[in-house]
Scaffold this motif. Structure first.
Motif, mmCIF file in Angstrom:
data_model
loop_
_atom_site.group_PDB
_atom_site.id
_atom_site.type_symbol
_atom_site.label_atom_id
_atom_site.label_comp_id
_atom_site.label_asym_id
_atom_site.label_seq_id
_atom_site.Cartn_x
_atom_site.Cartn_y
_atom_site.Cartn_z
ATOM 1 N N THR A 152 1.046 -1.079 0.615
ATOM 2 C CA THR A 152 0.048 0.174 -0.303
ATOM 3 C C THR A 152 0.557 1.370 -0.099
ATOM 4 O OG1 THR A 152 -0.328 0.272 2.628
ATOM 5 C CG2 THR A 152 -1.266 -1.282 1.317
ATOM 6 N N GLN A 212 1.999 2.731 2.986
ATOM 7 C CA GLN A 212 1.799 3.161 3.688
ATOM 8 C C GLN A 212 2.948 2.557 5.256
ATOM 9 O OE1 GLN A 212 -1.844 2.739 5.546
ATOM 10 N NE2 GLN A 212 -2.864 3.335 3.826
ATOM 11 N N HIS A 213 2.892 3.034 6.010
ATOM 12 C CA HIS A 213 4.306 3.771 6.542
ATOM 13 C C HIS A 213 3.633 3.560 8.585
ATOM 14 C CE1 HIS A 213 8.516 4.105 8.531
ATOM 15 N NE2 HIS A 213 7.666 4.798 9.563
ATOM 16 N N LEU A 240 -5.301 -1.253 7.564
ATOM 17 C CA LEU A 240 -6.063 -0.219 7.004
ATOM 18 C C LEU A 240 -6.920 0.472 7.571
ATOM 19 C CD1 LEU A 240 -6.302 -1.785 3.153
ATOM 20 C CD2 LEU A 240 -4.614 -0.315 3.939
ATOM 21 N N VAL A 269 -5.646 10.170 3.597
ATOM 22 C CA VAL A 269 -4.800 9.028 2.632
ATOM 23 C C VAL A 269 -3.266 9.516 2.722
ATOM 24 C CG1 VAL A 269 -4.278 7.824 0.420
ATOM 25 C CG2 VAL A 269 -6.100 8.989 1.735
ATOM 26 N N TYR A 307 -0.303 8.833 5.949
ATOM 27 C CA TYR A 307 0.346 7.362 6.612
ATOM 28 C C TYR A 307 1.521 7.234 5.719
ATOM 29 C CZ TYR A 307 -4.424 7.013 8.741
ATOM 30 O OH TYR A 307 -6.164 7.297 9.215
ATOM 31 N N PHE A 308 1.773 8.146 4.941
ATOM 32 C CA PHE A 308 3.560 8.097 3.745
ATOM 33 C C PHE A 308 3.491 8.209 4.279
ATOM 34 C CE2 PHE A 308 0.344 7.657 -0.144
ATOM 35 C CZ PHE A 308 0.061 6.669 -0.030
ATOM 36 N N ARG A 349 5.187 9.976 -0.418
ATOM 37 C CA ARG A 349 4.104 10.791 -0.266
ATOM 38 C C ARG A 349 4.477 12.380 -1.278
ATOM 39 N NH1 ARG A 349 5.067 13.468 4.684
ATOM 40 N NH2 ARG A 349 3.845 11.801 5.559
#
Length: 287
Positions: free
Chosen positions: A19, A21-22, A75, A221, A224-225, A230
């Motif tokens: 995804t 995401q971190h 998530l 959104v 979470y990056f 990002r």
């Protein structure tokens, strides 16, 4: 590193790989509770055992993708109708009228809701257009909702919501106007559903549409990056957005210090324009 720490890192790496995401240290506290359902389903009790299951061979066409189940459980699908209403209210009052002016020659608007979760944001947009039916008479309105979660997209496509879900953000008048009460819950009516469609998609992937979007909503959104991811996401958004379109971020998000692809829209909270448009305006002013 202790085994449990190593296992948590494996789970974090899996989430990042699928995804972008971190999973920060501050978010790791919720891993066990988020995965609790999978623990019960597979008869295990901790992350170490789950990692062992992930490492074991799973064969057969009927075998579920455990890795995807883990990712989807982690998530954050928090959403509700007309979320952050003061920000959302700028759409019908300011942003959509401006887009109507800019796109008057083609009478077509294409909108993308990124990370749409179970669809409430997308149907909220559809209701805005239904409320202003006369203004948009003769226009083609296309609203796409995407999310990395297959489960969330299936729920969005169904357009079926519980009593609790429809009461979050919706006044009774809209609830009765755009939903039918059924044995399974509250079903979105056709006049709102006809404008929307959904697909599973990762913001870090290719452009999800055929044409540039006039409005992109990407709210909560990018939080979470990591910074580099990002920036990649902003590049994807910029390439998908029309040069004269708008980007809408969450109430606590900004492009300032994050990317050079967008600039804030003056006096409009949470809205941003491609930097190229700002440069065009400067050239016109200089001319």
């Amino acid at each position: 590193m202790e085994t449990s720490e190593a296992s948590h890192q494996i789970i974090a790496d899996l989430l990042a790989a699928r995804t972008g995401q971190h999973l920060t240290e501050s978010r790791r506290w919720r891993v066990n509770s988020a995965l609790g359902g999978l623990f019960r389903e597979y008869g295990i009790s901790n992350v170490d055992q789950l990692v062992c299951l992930l490492a074991s061979p799973r064969t057969g066409p009927e075998s579920p993708d455990l890795a995807q189940e883990v990712v989807e459980a982690l998530l954050n699908n928090e959403t509700y109708f007309f979320r952050d209403k003061p920000t959302f209210d700028q759409l019908p009052c300011e942003i959509l009228p401006e887009l109507a002016r800019r796109r008057a020659d083609v009478k077509r608007l294409s909108i993308w809701s990124v990370g749409c979760s179970t669809g409430q944001e997308v149907y909220s947009l559809a209701m805005l257009f239904a409320e202003q039916r006369e203004r948009w008479q003769g226009w083609t309105i296309d609203i796409l909702g995407t999310d990395v979660s297959h489960r969330a997209i299936n729920a969005a496509r169904s357009g079926l919501y519980s009593q609790f879900e429809v009461q979050r953000g919706l006044p009774v008048t809209q609830m009765l106007r755009y939903f039918d009460e059924t044995a399974g819950g509250w079903q979105v009516r056709e006049d709102a559903r006809r404008l929307v469609h959904f697909r599973q998609h990762n913001i870090l992937g290719p452009h999800p549409g055929r044409q540039p979007f006039d409005l992109v909503l990407c709210r909560n959104v990018l939080l979470y990056f990591e910074r580099s991811t990002r920036q990649t996401a902003f590049d994807r958004l910029a390439s998908a957005l029309s040069p004269h379109g708008f980007l809408m971020l969450g109430a606590g998000e900004t492009v300032i210090g994050q990317t050079e692809r967008f600039q804030p829209v003056s006096a409009r909270t949470s809205f941003f324009e491609p930097l190229a448009l700002q440069r065009d305006r400067l050239r016109q002013y200089a001319g």
